[in-house]
Design a protein around this motif. Structure first.
Motif: not given
Length: 224
Positions: A33-58
């Motif tokens: 859902r980070v890819y469709v979020e337009g606000d940079p700060q909200r993007k960052l909040a999504i990634l910081l909320a679950d950094p492990g999932q972001w790493s796994t996705q990459q």
């Protein structure tokens, strides 16, 4: 010999399908859902909320990105199964498949570097402090690879239809790649962006179709 070549082609189709499925598994993770979020700060909040999932996705995206070109390279190497050797259209099809492999490999190199940067610095990605051109280059090369692969599949299907060889190749995977490349390119030019998962949906379908065709050929070749 024919059995070995068929096995190599089957492996190529399986790698294409597996690589595409791996990419799609990553693309459909909740963090996307980070890819469709337009606000940079909200993007960052999504990634910081679950950094492990972001790493796994990459990592999943990287695995799929690397595997698909390997499958296309394997397919181009084992393009001629021997039933249509010596004609003009099979050679054209193989050259197009080789061009597709080259485009996929070059595009994958760009995107793997981009994914590595995302993995290491999610904050830069979220805040838009990461160059966008590697992704655009990857998409352009991927669409070129799709178009070339589709053209190669269509050329091979025509050659086998003209030779009377049975079973004949289905034409729809070729048209799916050619048509998909055209539609996706129009979207990319018009909007400047395109979700790469649409490319992998096409290649998953292509790999599955090739596997089905190869198995059908093998079944028809068995003694009664």
């Amino acid at each position: 010999m024919a059995r070995r070549i068929r096995g190599d082609a089957t492996a190529a189709a399986a790698v294409m399908a597996a690589g595409s499925a791996t990419f799609l598994a990553g693309a459909f993770m909740p963090v996307s859902r980070v890819y469709v979020e337009g606000d940079p700060q909200r993007k960052l909040a999504i990634l910081l909320a679950d950094p492990g999932q972001w790493s796994t996705q990459q990592m999943l995206l990287a695995a799929g990105t690397a595997a698909l070109p390997v499958g296309v390279v394997m397919l181009a190497r084992h393009w001629d199964t021997g039933s249509d050797r010596g004609g003009h259209e099979p050679l054209v099809g193989q050259r197009l498949a080789q061009g597709a492999a080259l485009a996929w490999v070059a595009g994958a190199g760009l995107f793997l570097g981009h994914l590595k940067a995302r993995y290491r610095d999610p904050e830069a990605f979220a805040l838009g402090n990461m160059p966008f051109w590697p992704f655009q280059g990857y998409m352009g090369l991927s669409l070129a690879g799709m178009a070339a692969l589709g053209g190669g599949l269509l050329a091979r299907a025509r050659a086998r239809a003209n030779s009377g060889a049975l079973p004949q190749d289905p034409r729809w995977p070729g048209w799916l790649n050619v048509g998909g490349a055209g539609v996706f390119a129009a979207v990319l030019v018009a909007t400047g962006d395109l979700p790469p998962l649409v490319v992998y949906v096409v290649e998953l379908s292509t790999g599955a179709a090739l596997l089905r065709q190869l198995r059908r050929s093998a079944d028809l070749g068995k003694p009664a």
